[in-house]
Motif scaffolding. Structure first.
Motif, PDB file in Angstrom:
ATOM      1  N   ALA A  24      -2.145   1.741  -2.638  1.00  0.00           N
ATOM      2  CA  ALA A  24      -2.479   0.913  -3.799  1.00  0.00           C
ATOM      3  C   ALA A  24      -2.762   1.773  -5.034  1.00  0.00           C
ATOM      4  O   ALA A  24      -2.294   1.456  -6.136  1.00  0.00           O
ATOM      5  CB  ALA A  24      -3.680   0.030  -3.483  1.00  0.00           C
ATOM      6  N   ASN A  43      -2.605  -5.051  -5.629  1.00  0.00           N
ATOM      7  CA  ASN A  43      -1.899  -4.093  -4.777  1.00  0.00           C
ATOM      8  C   ASN A  43      -2.668  -3.784  -3.500  1.00  0.00           C
ATOM      9  O   ASN A  43      -2.064  -3.555  -2.446  1.00  0.00           O
ATOM     10  CB  ASN A  43      -1.626  -2.800  -5.544  1.00  0.00           C
ATOM     11  CG  ASN A  43      -0.513  -2.959  -6.569  1.00  0.00           C
ATOM     12  OD1 ASN A  43       0.314  -3.864  -6.457  1.00  0.00           O
ATOM     13  ND2 ASN A  43      -0.488  -2.097  -7.557  1.00  0.00           N
ATOM     14  N   ASN A  51      -4.087  -5.586 -11.373  1.00  0.00           N
ATOM     15  CA  ASN A  51      -2.938  -5.080 -10.622  1.00  0.00           C
ATOM     16  C   ASN A  51      -3.380  -4.203  -9.457  1.00  0.00           C
ATOM     17  O   ASN A  51      -2.776  -4.248  -8.382  1.00  0.00           O
ATOM     18  CB  ASN A  51      -2.004  -4.293 -11.543  1.00  0.00           C
ATOM     19  CG  ASN A  51      -1.176  -5.188 -12.427  1.00  0.00           C
ATOM     20  OD1 ASN A  51      -0.849  -6.305 -12.057  1.00  0.00           O
ATOM     21  ND2 ASN A  51      -0.829  -4.712 -13.605  1.00  0.00           N
ATOM     22  N   ASN A 111       7.302  -2.450  -8.436  1.00  0.00           N
ATOM     23  CA  ASN A 111       6.833  -3.829  -8.530  1.00  0.00           C
ATOM     24  C   ASN A 111       5.707  -3.935  -9.556  1.00  0.00           C
ATOM     25  O   ASN A 111       5.695  -4.837 -10.399  1.00  0.00           O
ATOM     26  CB  ASN A 111       6.360  -4.314  -7.162  1.00  0.00           C
ATOM     27  CG  ASN A 111       5.925  -5.770  -7.167  1.00  0.00           C
ATOM     28  OD1 ASN A 111       4.781  -6.077  -7.488  1.00  0.00           O
ATOM     29  ND2 ASN A 111       6.838  -6.666  -6.825  1.00  0.00           N
ATOM     30  N   THR A 112       4.765  -3.001  -9.499  1.00  0.00           N
ATOM     31  CA  THR A 112       3.667  -2.985 -10.471  1.00  0.00           C
ATOM     32  C   THR A 112       4.187  -2.715 -11.872  1.00  0.00           C
ATOM     33  O   THR A 112       3.703  -3.302 -12.854  1.00  0.00           O
ATOM     34  CB  THR A 112       2.632  -1.917 -10.079  1.00  0.00           C
ATOM     35  OG1 THR A 112       2.181  -2.153  -8.746  1.00  0.00           O
ATOM     36  CG2 THR A 112       1.443  -1.929 -11.025  1.00  0.00           C
ATOM     37  N   GLY A 146       0.549   3.627  -6.120  1.00  0.00           N
ATOM     38  CA  GLY A 146       1.467   2.650  -6.665  1.00  0.00           C
ATOM     39  C   GLY A 146       1.026   2.111  -8.018  1.00  0.00           C
ATOM     40  O   GLY A 146       1.848   1.903  -8.917  1.00  0.00           O
ATOM     41  N   THR A 147      -0.283   1.909  -8.187  1.00  0.00           N
ATOM     42  CA  THR A 147      -0.794   1.402  -9.467  1.00  0.00           C
ATOM     43  C   THR A 147      -0.660   2.439 -10.565  1.00  0.00           C
ATOM     44  O   THR A 147      -0.276   2.115 -11.696  1.00  0.00           O
ATOM     45  CB  THR A 147      -2.264   0.981  -9.317  1.00  0.00           C
ATOM     46  OG1 THR A 147      -2.381  -0.009  -8.296  1.00  0.00           O
ATOM     47  CG2 THR A 147      -2.794   0.409 -10.625  1.00  0.00           C
ATOM     48  N   ASP A 161      -1.762  -6.750  -1.435  1.00  0.00           N
ATOM     49  CA  ASP A 161      -0.337  -6.939  -1.158  1.00  0.00           C
ATOM     50  C   ASP A 161       0.280  -5.811  -0.343  1.00  0.00           C
ATOM     51  O   ASP A 161       1.438  -5.938   0.090  1.00  0.00           O
ATOM     52  CB  ASP A 161       0.436  -7.090  -2.466  1.00  0.00           C
ATOM     53  CG  ASP A 161       0.257  -8.479  -3.068  1.00  0.00           C
ATOM     54  OD1 ASP A 161      -0.412  -9.314  -2.428  1.00  0.00           O
ATOM     55  OD2 ASP A 161       0.781  -8.719  -4.166  1.00  0.00           O
ATOM     56  N   THR A 162      -0.439  -4.717  -0.139  1.00  0.00           N
ATOM     57  CA  THR A 162       0.120  -3.655   0.711  1.00  0.00           C
ATOM     58  C   THR A 162       0.332  -4.139   2.139  1.00  0.00           C
ATOM     59  O   THR A 162       1.078  -3.516   2.897  1.00  0.00           O
ATOM     60  CB  THR A 162      -0.811  -2.424   0.741  1.00  0.00           C
ATOM     61  OG1 THR A 162      -2.148  -2.843   1.039  1.00  0.00           O
ATOM     62  CG2 THR A 162      -0.800  -1.682  -0.582  1.00  0.00           C
ATOM     63  N   VAL A 210       5.815  -0.308  -4.273  1.00  0.00           N
ATOM     64  CA  VAL A 210       4.623  -0.776  -4.987  1.00  0.00           C
ATOM     65  C   VAL A 210       4.667  -0.344  -6.456  1.00  0.00           C
ATOM     66  O   VAL A 210       4.279  -1.100  -7.350  1.00  0.00           O
ATOM     67  CB  VAL A 210       3.345  -0.249  -4.306  1.00  0.00           C
ATOM     68  CG1 VAL A 210       2.096  -0.657  -5.093  1.00  0.00           C
ATOM     69  CG2 VAL A 210       3.239  -0.782  -2.880  1.00  0.00           C
TER      70      VAL A 210
END
Length: 281
Positions: free
Chosen positions: A47, A190, A186, A132-133, A50-51, A193-194, A129
């Protein structure tokens, strides 16, 4: 033979498992606490990475989408910008309009089938991730930039700043504070949503919980633990981000700074406290 041994071990463990709800939770934590812990670490790892990369992608796409183009610009610039803008809009719409689970399956298995690219599961998780972010952040950044008073950009250009300089030194610092809550949102999204990445074999918190729950068929107890862990992760991150937001606001009172000694004013500038105004009314 192996299956028989495993079944016998599981049967003996089930015989020693407490019958009450909280007793089972304590039993699962004592036996599989490290599995939950490692799954939570993996969830936070994916997360956060990815963020961070998603925000970088979002800032880049959002800034490009706000580049001013007029009829006075050259034909080449207008055509090039139209092509780039079309591709970026397509990226944003596609990744905002499809579920992350479908994207994970499409990218992880499709990259191998179409392009013979064998991604590692962790690289695929970071990549999925992040992009998508980035799609969500692109629209957030675009809205944050457009929310800044146009006079700020006009003033920067009046003193000779280029568009890039105006963005870096004038617009984005102000827009960053406006979009900070969405960056926090976000990150929290995340974290939750992981769990969809378990479909490609990522052993994060949800995947680890499924393994624990399936061992003793204690789905309610195992996912109660999982729900509490997710809440702790998201609540902690939201509180930390709230502190950063307050830091970015700065103090309510400050000294006026000026290099003109003739115009120097002593004293403090203080914004009125909304709470006091309400009490006065």
């Amino acid at each position: 033979m192996l299956c028989t041994i495993i079944n016998n071990i599981t049967r003996r463990d089930c015989e020693h498992m407490p019958q009450d709800f909280f007793g089972r939770i304590i039993y699962l934590l004592s036996r599989y606490g490290m599995s939950f812990f490692n799954g939570a670490l993996q969830t936070m790892n994916i997360a956060l990475v990815g963020t961070i990369f998603g925000c970088i992608i979002g800032f880049a796409v959002g800034v490009v989408q706000t580049i001013p183009v007029s009829k006075n610009d050259s034909l080449v610039k207008r055509i090039l910008y139209s092509i780039v803008s079309f591709l970026l809009n397509a990226y944003v719409e596609i990744f905002r309009g499809t579920p992350m689970m479908v994207q994970a399956m499409f990218i992880y298995y499709g990259s191998s089938a179409l392009f013979n690219i064998n991604m590692s599961m962790m690289f695929a998780a970071y990549f999925i991730v992040s992009i998508n972010t980035g799609a969500y952040m692109a629209e957030t950044v675009r809205g944050g930039v457009l929310s800044i008073d146009p006079g700020q950009e006009e003033g920067a250009k009046a003193i000779g700043m280029t568009h890039v300089q105006t963005m870096i030194y004038v617009i984005l610092p102000q827009a960053l504070r406006n979009i900070m809550p969405q960056i926090g949102n976000n990150l929290i999204i995340n974290i939750k949503d992981t769990c969809v990445l378990s479909i490609i074999g990522i052993v994060e918190l949800f995947f680890a919980s499924k393994g624990v729950a399936g061992t003793y068929y204690t789905y309610f107890e195992a996912f109660t633990i999982t729900m509490v862990i997710y809440f702790i992760l998201t609540f902690t991150c939201s509180r930390i981000l709230r502190v950063f937001e307050n830091r970015m606001d700065g103090p309510d009172s400050y000294d006026l700074a000026t290099t003109d000694t003739l115009a120097y004013t002593s004293g403090m500038v203080r914004f009125p406290d909304p709470k006091n105004n309400k009490e006065d009314k």
